[in-house]
Design an enzyme around this catalytic site. Structure first.
Site, PDB file in Angstrom:
ATOM      1  N   ASN A 210       0.844  -1.202   0.000  1.00  0.00           N
ATOM      2  CA  ASN A 210       0.000   0.000   0.000  1.00  0.00           C
ATOM      3  C   ASN A 210       0.878   1.251   0.000  1.00  0.00           C
ATOM      4  OD1 ASN A 210       0.650   0.629   2.855  1.00  0.00           O
ATOM      5  ND2 ASN A 210      -0.388  -1.339   3.170  1.00  0.00           N
ATOM      6  N   ASP A 306      -4.938 -10.120  12.587  1.00  0.00           N
ATOM      7  CA  ASP A 306      -5.063  -8.730  13.008  1.00  0.00           C
ATOM      8  C   ASP A 306      -4.138  -8.538  14.205  1.00  0.00           C
ATOM      9  OD1 ASP A 306      -5.883  -6.319  14.292  1.00  0.00           O
ATOM     10  OD2 ASP A 306      -7.701  -6.373  13.078  1.00  0.00           O
ATOM     11  N   PHE A 323      -4.908   2.869  14.756  1.00  0.00           N
ATOM     12  CA  PHE A 323      -5.236   3.910  13.797  1.00  0.00           C
ATOM     13  C   PHE A 323      -6.400   3.411  12.950  1.00  0.00           C
ATOM     14  CE2 PHE A 323      -2.309   7.577  13.400  1.00  0.00           C
ATOM     15  CZ  PHE A 323      -1.557   7.332  14.543  1.00  0.00           C
TER      16      PHE A 323
END
Ligand code: CTP
Length: 400
Positions: A210, A306, A323
């Protein structure tokens, strides 16, 4: 308590007999947690050996503005930028006069002109020189320019005179340097930050990732270091300079990041999950480069762990901050993330707005906890980071 943890100090040693005390000043500053680099003037070199200063400071002593090698490694501009504080101790009458005139004819005076750091001056000279009107005016001028004068002591001097002009005690110099920094509740706390993007391999040459630059995470790291915290960074793919005062662990994939976090998490007081972790990875990574055999291809993905949610579920865990990068229903989505991941706070980023967030220098965030939702107005990521750390300190560490 006085504390200089993570602070970078340049000690300037100029030509006074009191220069023989400078190794002790280095020690006292280190005892309070500072990293010290020393600049010696030609006069200073007459009174103290470079070898002692080098051995005690554990760094090369800087003494020459024209040293090509030194300029390549840590030149005068880098030294000026590196320092949080520059202390000239002892400061001779000549060095003080040079500062007043803004001279730049040796390394120390040049670094002083080039720095934005706080400057402290500890005069040391014969009592009559110190009492002279020229010296009084010079010190007054330096005070007016914002420099801090560490007043000399009264007593017997090297020349046999008794009066005012003895270098302040090394412990007093270190204490006054520490007093410049407000001691934070985060001082000495362990903080772990993940930052940057993860890369999920498709084959030996291709990956899914990303646009994360790691800027926000590095700004947070800087703010934590400034607050005196022992900071560890788990760093994915980034395009910013690394904060060298932190412990650094480089990782590539989300799996690597998960393992690195779990290895370090036990000793932490605060965990900030700032990384843009890929939610999915290719189900299999091809051992060899995939050849183009068709006009389209499908890559099967499988979910990554996660990391933040896993840490939050640990039986004993630090304060956990996540975040949330959102493009719509920002506050509601962030509140859902806070609840689902069971973390203590969420920093909400609106990634649909141009000029803030992913890859840009500025940001604008909301800090959301169970009881509060506070907007931190648009500013540089560094200022935003300092405000976030300040609010986290007030909310979660004030009474501990
Ligand atoms: N996070 C994590 N591990 C993951 C995914 C996310 O630790 N596998 C953390 C991020 O570092 C961030 C928070 O979870 O602190 C939220 O990340 P975000 O991408 O906004 O949310 P997701 O949980 O991935 O949910 P969605 O993409 O659906 O918004």
């Amino acid at each position: 308590m006085s504390d200089l943890t993570n602070k970078r100090i340049v000690l300037g040693v100029s030509g006074s007999i009191a220069a023989y005390k400078s190794p002790d000043i280095v020690r006292r500053l280190q005892d309070l947690g500072a990293e010290v680099r020393v600049i010696v003037t030609n006069g200073g070199r007459e009174f103290v050996s470079e070898r002692s200063l080098q051995t005690i400071s554990k760094n090369k002593v800087h003494d020459n503005l024209w040293d090509k090698e030194a300029e390549l490694a840590m030149g005068h501009i880098e030294l000026a930028k590196w320092a949080d504080v520059i202390i000239i101790a002892p400061a001779s009458a000549n060095t003080i006069a040079k500062l007043c005139h803004g001279r730049a004819d040796d390394l120390l005076s040049t670094v002083i002109l080039a720095t934005e750091a706080k400057i402290m001056i500890a005069p040391a000279m014969n009592q009559h020189m110190f009492a002279s009107s020229a010296m009084k005016d010079n010190l007054q001028l330096l005070r007016k320019r914002g420099m801090l004068i560490i007043e000399p002591g009264f007593g017997e001097q090297a020349c046999g005179d008794i009066g005012e002009g003895r270098l302040a005690e090394p412990s007093e110099i270190a204490k006054q340097a520490a007093d410049l920094f407000t001691s934070s509740v985060l001082s000495g706390k362990n903080i772990l930050i993940t930052l940057g993007g993860t890369k999920e391999s498709i084959d030996p040459v291709r990956f899914i990732s990303n646009h994360s630059s790691g800027k926000m995470g590095m700004a947070l790291a800087h703010a934590c270091i400034q607050a005196g915290a022992k900071t560890t960074l788990i760093v994915g793919s980034i395009s910013v300079n690394i904060e060298k005062r932190a412990e650094i662990i480089h990782v590539v994939s989300a799996d690597d990041m998960y393992k690195a976090v779990m290895k370090k998490i036990k000793s932490q007081d605060l965990f900030i999950s700032c990384a843009a972790v890929a939610d999915f990875k290719p189900k299999t990574t091809n051992k060899h480069k995939i050849k183009k055999t068709d006009h389209s291809m499908t890559i099967k993905l499988t979910e990554n762990k996660d990391i933040l949610a896993s840490v939050c579920q640990l039986e004993t865990r630090p304060i956990c901050v996540g975040f949330a990068a959102e493009t719509e229903n920002h506050i509601e989505n962030a509140k859902i993330k806070l609840k689902n991941k069971m973390c203590d706070a969420i920093v909400l980023n609106d990634v649909s707005k141009t000029g803030i967030g992913l890859n840009s220098n500025d940001n604008e965030v909301h800090l959301i906890t169970k009881n509060l939702s506070e907007k931190i107005e648009k500013n540089t990521k560094q200022i935003i980071a300092e405000k976030i750390i300040d609010k986290l300190a007030n909310n979660f560490f004030q009474s501990s």
